[in-house]
Design an enzyme around this catalytic site. Structure first.
Site, short mmCIF file in Angstrom:
data_model
loop_
_atom_site.label_atom_id
_atom_site.label_comp_id
_atom_site.label_asym_id
_atom_site.label_seq_id
_atom_site.Cartn_x
_atom_site.Cartn_y
_atom_site.Cartn_z
N LYS A 176 -38.01 47.44 -5.60
CA LYS A 176 -38.12 47.31 -7.06
C LYS A 176 -36.72 47.30 -7.66
CE LYS A 176 -40.26 49.22 -11.25
NZ LYS A 176 -40.67 47.89 -11.75
N HIS A 200 -39.05 54.47 -7.25
CA HIS A 200 -39.95 53.44 -6.73
C HIS A 200 -39.42 52.96 -5.38
CE1 HIS A 200 -41.22 53.28 -10.95
NE2 HIS A 200 -42.28 52.61 -10.56
#
Length: 209
Positions: free
Chosen positions: A96, A92
């Site tokens: 994140k 990600h």
């Protein structure tokens, strides 16, 4: 002032429980796609408050369908992959901070199918060079993507299965979140006795475009 207000929450793991408490205190229905936090407490608090909400680790309808299929397989064929090794890697955007909630949910189904794997075993990729090199994330989507690979290998290494779901950008999740909000608005208007939903409920209702 805003009687039909529904909040869509995509914030940070550390804000999950405090945000839910705010929604409960102010009786604000909400859709939460934020992962992390104390999930047990979150679900219990919202259920106890009988507040209308949709809470899910993933808002993408096709991924929700995949999750539902794996949950069905785990229920109907427990242990079908006993002896297999499970390797999970997810990538990600660098902002994140927590492990993918979708990966954790899918790993739960794989566990029931006979492959042990814990959250600490899920490899998180957050460095750009590794994301573009190993995971094949296009450079223009480094700031917003969700790539997952689950590799199942037999004990002798002669059989291999691989599942992938790779998403570039955020539109995929935004569309699912709108579907969830429209679904929740209908449930509120119909005075549904059930008030706590997930995205499988949205899918089962045929409420995803």
């Amino acid at each position: 002032r805003y009687p039909e207000l529904i909040v869509i929450d995509f914030t940070l793991p550390d804000a999950v429980n405090s945000n839910a408490e705010f929604y409960i205190q102010n009786n604000i229905p909400f859709v939460m796609g934020t992962t992390g936090g104390d999930r047990t407490k979150l679900l219990k608090d919202v259920a106890d408050a009988k507040l209308y909400s949709v809470i899910a680790a993933n808002m993408g309808k096709q991924i929700v369908a995949l999750q539902a299929m794996l949950q069905y397989a785990a229920k109907e064929f427990p242990g079908a992959f006993s002896g297999y090794k499970l390797d999970v890697v997810e990538s990600h955007q660098s902002t994140k901070v927590d492990t993918s909630g979708t990966a954790k949910d899918i790993v739960t189904s794989f566990n029931k199918l006979g492959m042990p794997c814990e959250e600490k075993d899920i490899r998180k990729v957050r460095e750009a060079a590794e994301q573009m090199g190993e995971m094949k994330v296009p450079e223009e989507y480094l700031s917003g993507h969700a790539f997952h690979t689950y590799t199942l290998t037999s004990d002798d290494g002669t059989v291999n299965f691989q599942f992938q779901h790779n998403v570039c950008g955020r539109r995929f999740y935004a569309e699912g979140s709108v579907d969830a909000a429209l679904f929740l608005a209908r449930e509120i208007a119909n005075k549904s006795e059930k008030r706590l939903f997930d995205m499988v409920d949205v899918l089962n209702a045929g409420a995803m475009r």
